[in-house]
Design a protein around this motif. Sequence first.
Motif, mmCIF file in Angstrom:
data_model
loop_
_atom_site.group_PDB
_atom_site.id
_atom_site.type_symbol
_atom_site.label_atom_id
_atom_site.label_comp_id
_atom_site.label_asym_id
_atom_site.label_seq_id
_atom_site.Cartn_x
_atom_site.Cartn_y
_atom_site.Cartn_z
ATOM 1 N N GLY A 243 -0.867 3.223 -23.187
ATOM 2 C CA GLY A 243 -1.692 2.494 -22.440
ATOM 3 C C GLY A 243 -1.248 1.465 -24.220
ATOM 4 N N ALA A 244 -1.891 2.042 -24.813
ATOM 5 C CA ALA A 244 -2.127 1.353 -26.057
ATOM 6 C C ALA A 244 -0.775 0.671 -26.756
ATOM 7 C CB ALA A 244 -2.834 2.578 -27.237
ATOM 8 N N LEU A 245 0.825 1.224 -26.209
ATOM 9 C CA LEU A 245 1.482 1.161 -27.230
ATOM 10 C C LEU A 245 2.591 0.139 -26.177
ATOM 11 C CD1 LEU A 245 4.870 1.688 -28.554
ATOM 12 C CD2 LEU A 245 5.040 3.284 -26.375
ATOM 13 N N GLY A 246 2.008 -0.210 -24.471
ATOM 14 C CA GLY A 246 2.202 -1.204 -23.840
ATOM 15 C C GLY A 246 1.648 -2.650 -24.789
ATOM 16 N N ALA A 267 1.801 0.928 -18.146
ATOM 17 C CA ALA A 267 2.124 2.190 -19.059
ATOM 18 C C ALA A 267 1.287 2.881 -19.024
ATOM 19 C CB ALA A 267 2.355 1.491 -20.370
ATOM 20 N N ALA A 268 -0.399 2.682 -18.769
ATOM 21 C CA ALA A 268 -1.086 3.460 -19.036
ATOM 22 C C ALA A 268 -1.697 3.723 -17.762
ATOM 23 C CB ALA A 268 -2.581 3.043 -20.005
ATOM 24 N N SER A 269 -1.496 3.576 -16.843
ATOM 25 C CA SER A 269 -0.943 4.490 -15.379
ATOM 26 C C SER A 269 -0.763 5.101 -15.155
ATOM 27 C CB SER A 269 -1.411 3.165 -14.023
ATOM 28 O OG SER A 269 0.208 2.366 -14.719
ATOM 29 N N ALA A 270 -0.507 6.211 -14.065
ATOM 30 C CA ALA A 270 0.023 7.201 -13.415
ATOM 31 C C ALA A 270 0.503 7.027 -11.854
ATOM 32 C CB ALA A 270 -0.540 8.488 -14.559
#
Length: 319
Positions: A243-246, A267-270
């Motif tokens: 999530g931080a990267l996204g 990005a953080a979600s799965a």
Amino acid sequence: MDTAIATLSSPVVLFFILGLAAAFARSDLAIPEAIAKGLSIYLMIAIGLKGGVEVSKTGFTPDLVVAALAGVALSFTLPFVAFQLLTRIARLDRVNAAAVSAHYGSVSVVTFVTAVEILGRQGLGPAGYMVAVLALMETPAIISGLLLARRGGGRAAPGASGLWHEVLLNASVVLLIGSFLIGLVAGPAGFVPIAPLFDGLFRGLLCIFLLDMGLVAGRRLMETRSLTARAAGLGIFLPVMNGALGTVIGTAIGLDVASAAALGILAASASYIAVPAAMRLALPEADPGLYLSMSLGVTFPFNIIVGIPLFAALAQALG
């Protein structure tokens, strides 16, 4: 907290909990295999169709193209990072690490929908085209997961041409991409006649699918005890890292604050809808008790309670 409670008490999640409870209680409740496989096929077609229709509504604007390229790149590459952590830290075998990795490159529709509602209340409504980015981020992670599973896997790995044939023409990939293209060509008007099936019934059939996934996950958990402390820890670390990267990438490519936060949340979600359905078809030897427990049991509630406000705050700080 109220939003988190409301989300976790929704029928979709409660049916998964019902399946888990029935499995732990050793009930004889079961969904016939043929029906479960049919539901997997239905869900992938519905997700692909609706994604294509959303893109046909917004059109291919420059902002959509940039956000879509970033989303697809994240979806394709994040599983490779997750795979290294899962094999080295959680010590998973190749097939299970690949299946779990695919979940952490793909996205959770429910997490995104909840995030849009929360951000909207704060005056940070993401751009409408982020729904199209959501749809485009479903499939690349599945391809990455299959590549990781087949490269040096338990069975003989095919040559380069055979590998790409197997990955790109796998049933789940064909369904998702093919349905997306059909939705793109048909558009909203073409979707109307089939909307009662692929939109109106979606949540109801999703409840049945997650009931079955709860049963499968609960019974596998009792049999294998596969969710170790290390795997559970990665179920929190991976969404924070991804999530931080996204969010950083979203800010760097010029997205507005709300859309950058939305990219971080994606990005953080799965995934616990599209990828479990795909893995059930493509990697039946992988353990649903592991990948569903991590994605739905650990990462999903973490993102609802902590992740969404965390990445919104990060996007505001960067913006």
